[in-house]
Design a protein around this motif. Structure first.
Motif, PDB file in Angstrom:
ATOM      1  N   LEU A   1       0.780  -9.492 -19.341  1.00  0.00           N
ATOM      2  CA  LEU A   1       1.253  -8.175 -18.910  1.00  0.00           C
ATOM      3  C   LEU A   1       0.298  -7.553 -17.908  1.00  0.00           C
ATOM      4  N   ARG A   2      -0.997  -7.746 -18.152  1.00  0.00           N
ATOM      5  CA  ARG A   2      -1.992  -7.196 -17.237  1.00  0.00           C
ATOM      6  C   ARG A   2      -1.907  -7.864 -15.868  1.00  0.00           C
ATOM      7  N   ASN A   3      -1.730  -9.177 -15.859  1.00  0.00           N
ATOM      8  CA  ASN A   3      -1.603  -9.896 -14.591  1.00  0.00           C
ATOM      9  C   ASN A   3      -0.340  -9.497 -13.842  1.00  0.00           C
ATOM     10  N   CYS A   4       0.751  -9.311 -14.582  1.00  0.00           N
ATOM     11  CA  CYS A   4       1.997  -8.872 -13.946  1.00  0.00           C
ATOM     12  C   CYS A   4       1.842  -7.491 -13.330  1.00  0.00           C
ATOM     13  N   LEU A   5       1.117  -6.627 -14.043  1.00  0.00           N
ATOM     14  CA  LEU A   5       0.887  -5.276 -13.523  1.00  0.00           C
ATOM     15  C   LEU A   5       0.045  -5.306 -12.256  1.00  0.00           C
ATOM     16  N   VAL A   6      -0.966  -6.179 -12.246  1.00  0.00           N
ATOM     17  CA  VAL A   6      -1.823  -6.299 -11.062  1.00  0.00           C
ATOM     18  C   VAL A   6      -1.013  -6.814  -9.876  1.00  0.00           C
ATOM     19  N   ARG A   7      -0.183  -7.832 -10.098  1.00  0.00           N
ATOM     20  CA  ARG A   7       0.645  -8.370  -9.024  1.00  0.00           C
ATOM     21  C   ARG A   7       1.646  -7.333  -8.525  1.00  0.00           C
ATOM     22  N   GLU A   8       2.183  -6.559  -9.443  1.00  0.00           N
ATOM     23  CA  GLU A   8       3.130  -5.517  -9.059  1.00  0.00           C
ATOM     24  C   GLU A   8       2.455  -4.467  -8.190  1.00  0.00           C
ATOM     25  N   LYS A   9       1.231  -4.084  -8.554  1.00  0.00           N
ATOM     26  CA  LYS A   9       0.507  -3.085  -7.767  1.00  0.00           C
ATOM     27  C   LYS A   9       0.132  -3.627  -6.395  1.00  0.00           C
ATOM     28  N   ARG A  10      -0.261  -4.892  -6.346  1.00  0.00           N
ATOM     29  CA  ARG A  10      -0.606  -5.488  -5.059  1.00  0.00           C
ATOM     30  C   ARG A  10       0.604  -5.584  -4.146  1.00  0.00           C
ATOM     31  N   PHE A  11       1.742  -5.983  -4.703  1.00  0.00           N
ATOM     32  CA  PHE A  11       2.955  -6.067  -3.899  1.00  0.00           C
ATOM     33  C   PHE A  11       3.400  -4.687  -3.450  1.00  0.00           C
ATOM     34  N   SER A  12       3.264  -3.704  -4.329  1.00  0.00           N
ATOM     35  CA  SER A  12       3.597  -2.329  -3.963  1.00  0.00           C
ATOM     36  C   SER A  12       2.709  -1.841  -2.822  1.00  0.00           C
ATOM     37  N   ALA A  13       1.413  -2.136  -2.904  1.00  0.00           N
ATOM     38  CA  ALA A  13       0.486  -1.723  -1.844  1.00  0.00           C
ATOM     39  C   ALA A  13       0.820  -2.410  -0.527  1.00  0.00           C
ATOM     40  N   LEU A  14       1.198  -3.684  -0.601  1.00  0.00           N
ATOM     41  CA  LEU A  14       1.584  -4.422   0.608  1.00  0.00           C
ATOM     42  C   LEU A  14       2.782  -3.753   1.283  1.00  0.00           C
ATOM     43  N   ILE A  15       3.797  -3.411   0.486  1.00  0.00           N
ATOM     44  CA  ILE A  15       4.975  -2.733   1.032  1.00  0.00           C
ATOM     45  C   ILE A  15       4.600  -1.363   1.583  1.00  0.00           C
ATOM     46  N   PHE A  16       3.764  -0.655   0.849  1.00  0.00           N
ATOM     47  CA  PHE A  16       3.379   0.707   1.239  1.00  0.00           C
ATOM     48  C   PHE A  16       2.678   0.726   2.592  1.00  0.00           C
ATOM     49  N   TRP A  17       1.606  -0.050   2.719  1.00  0.00           N
ATOM     50  CA  TRP A  17       0.809  -0.005   3.949  1.00  0.00           C
ATOM     51  C   TRP A  17       1.552  -0.635   5.119  1.00  0.00           C
ATOM     52  N   GLY A  18       2.319  -1.695   4.869  1.00  0.00           N
ATOM     53  CA  GLY A  18       3.117  -2.283   5.940  1.00  0.00           C
ATOM     54  C   GLY A  18       4.185  -1.328   6.442  1.00  0.00           C
ATOM     55  N   SER A  19       4.842  -0.624   5.507  1.00  0.00           N
ATOM     56  CA  SER A  19       5.875   0.346   5.889  1.00  0.00           C
ATOM     57  C   SER A  19       5.260   1.546   6.599  1.00  0.00           C
ATOM     58  N   LEU A  20       4.088   1.968   6.128  1.00  0.00           N
ATOM     59  CA  LEU A  20       3.415   3.095   6.774  1.00  0.00           C
ATOM     60  C   LEU A  20       3.012   2.735   8.198  1.00  0.00           C
ATOM     61  N   TRP A  21       2.595   1.501   8.394  1.00  0.00           N
ATOM     62  CA  TRP A  21       2.278   1.024   9.742  1.00  0.00           C
ATOM     63  C   TRP A  21       3.528   1.043  10.619  1.00  0.00           C
ATOM     64  N   GLY A  22       4.626   0.506  10.104  1.00  0.00           N
ATOM     65  CA  GLY A  22       5.872   0.525  10.865  1.00  0.00           C
ATOM     66  C   GLY A  22       6.360   1.933  11.151  1.00  0.00           C
ATOM     67  N   LEU A  23       6.202   2.836  10.178  1.00  0.00           N
ATOM     68  CA  LEU A  23       6.601   4.227  10.375  1.00  0.00           C
ATOM     69  C   LEU A  23       5.752   4.890  11.450  1.00  0.00           C
ATOM     70  N   THR A  24       4.474   4.582  11.471  1.00  0.00           N
ATOM     71  CA  THR A  24       3.580   5.136  12.489  1.00  0.00           C
ATOM     72  C   THR A  24       3.953   4.638  13.871  1.00  0.00           C
ATOM     73  N   GLU A  25       4.304   3.368  13.969  1.00  0.00           N
ATOM     74  CA  GLU A  25       4.716   2.821  15.257  1.00  0.00           C
ATOM     75  C   GLU A  25       5.962   3.530  15.786  1.00  0.00           C
ATOM     76  N   ALA A  26       6.889   3.894  14.880  1.00  0.00           N
ATOM     77  CA  ALA A  26       8.139   4.509  15.301  1.00  0.00           C
ATOM     78  C   ALA A  26       7.994   5.993  15.614  1.00  0.00           C
ATOM     79  N   SER A  27       7.111   6.684  14.904  1.00  0.00           N
ATOM     80  CA  SER A  27       6.985   8.137  15.060  1.00  0.00           C
ATOM     81  C   SER A  27       5.843   8.516  15.998  1.00  0.00           C
ATOM     82  N   LEU A  28       4.627   8.233  15.574  1.00  0.00           N
ATOM     83  CA  LEU A  28       3.478   8.572  16.413  1.00  0.00           C
ATOM     84  C   LEU A  28       3.491   7.764  17.699  1.00  0.00           C
ATOM     85  N   GLY A  29       3.965   6.521  17.630  1.00  0.00           N
ATOM     86  CA  GLY A  29       4.054   5.707  18.847  1.00  0.00           C
ATOM     87  C   GLY A  29       4.936   6.349  19.898  1.00  0.00           C
TER      88      GLY A  29
END
Length: 261
Positions: free
Chosen positions: A15-43
């Motif tokens: 369960l702990r490993n699944c939680l860690v993987r879930e958080k890592r995948f969530s962070a990957l989506i978060f920062w990648g999406s934030l980068w894409g959002l910045t390119e579309a708005s601030l860019g």
């Protein structure tokens, strides 16, 4: 009794490993999406100012910050590359909205992917631990912008050789100087200054802890290096990451569809 304890331990560990993987995948989506959002708005805003080289200097520095925050918890270069693929995928949505000018979409997508690849290497040079080496900071700060632009120029040259199309080297010399020298220098200055400021802050935190604690003082500096920020805490929440991704998709679709890019 031992079997029951072992089963419980194994279940908790899974369960702990699944939680860690879930958080890592969530962070990957978060920062990648934030980068894409910045390119579309601030860019869009930076390009709208019509200042030569401004967007090409500022946007990569912001992208490096996002990737740095993603890299710190786990030290995974794969996560960094994955985030760049998400940002590139968001940018590629422009093709679905307006497939007429294909190269105006392919070139930014290629630039984002190359920035992610070079950033993964630069972050490996920087290392995960609290950075105390000014040499590592300078090397990483220079490698990211210059390496990204050189890689982009190389791939553009190869593409033009294969498909007999135009490339960046056929533009005016002043544009080449701006792209391969001036813009990377500005980006390197921003990235290096920010990393140096973090190094000074980490040293100050270390001194304060050394003055107030007498137990395990040899470990205090390592622990005080990179405290999580508000965005770091948000990035591990899948619901927040999903919202950021959805907003990024929406912004890309309406911005390009309205003819702003």
């Amino acid at each position: 009794m031992r079997a029951i304890n072992f089963y419980r331990f194994r279940k908790e560990n899974l369960l702990r490993n699944c939680l860690v993987r879930e958080k890592r995948f969530s962070a990957l989506i978060f920062w990648g999406s934030l980068w894409g959002l910045t390119e579309a708005s601030l860019g869009f805003l930076l390009h709208g100012l019509k200042i030569p080289g401004l967007a090409g200097s500022v946007l990569p520095a912001i992208a490096f910050y996002f990737l740095y925050r993603l890299y710190q918890p786990a030290g995974s270069a794969g996560d960094v590359i994955g985030a760049s693929l998400i940002a590139a995928g968001l940018k590629s949505l422009d093709i679905a909205v307006s497939p007429v000018d294909l190269m105006s979409v392919i070139n930014p997508v290629r630039a984002i992917i190359l920035e992610g690849l070079v950033a993964a290497l630069a972050l490996q040079v920087l290392n995960r631990r609290p950075v105390r080496s000014g040499v590592r900071i300078i090397l990483s700060g220079l490698l990211f912008p210059f390496g990204s632009n050189l890689a982009y120029g190389l791939t553009a040259f190869i593409e033009s050789s294969v498909f007999h199309s135009g490339n960046i080297f056929q533009t005016e010399p002043v544009n080449l100087i701006r792209f391969f020298l001036l813009s990377p220098l500005v980006t390197a200055f921003i990235v290096t200054s920010w990393l140096m400021a973090g190094k000074v802050k980490g040293k100050n935190q270390c001194r304060k802890l050394l003055r107030t604690d007498s137990i395990r003082t040899d470990c205090l500096c390592e622990l005080s290096g990179q405290p999580p920020t508000f965005l770091d805490r948000l990035s591990t929440r899948p619901s927040v990451s999903l919202v950021i991704f959805t907003v990024a998709v929406f912004i890309h679709l309406i911005s390009f569809g309205s003819g702003r890019f």
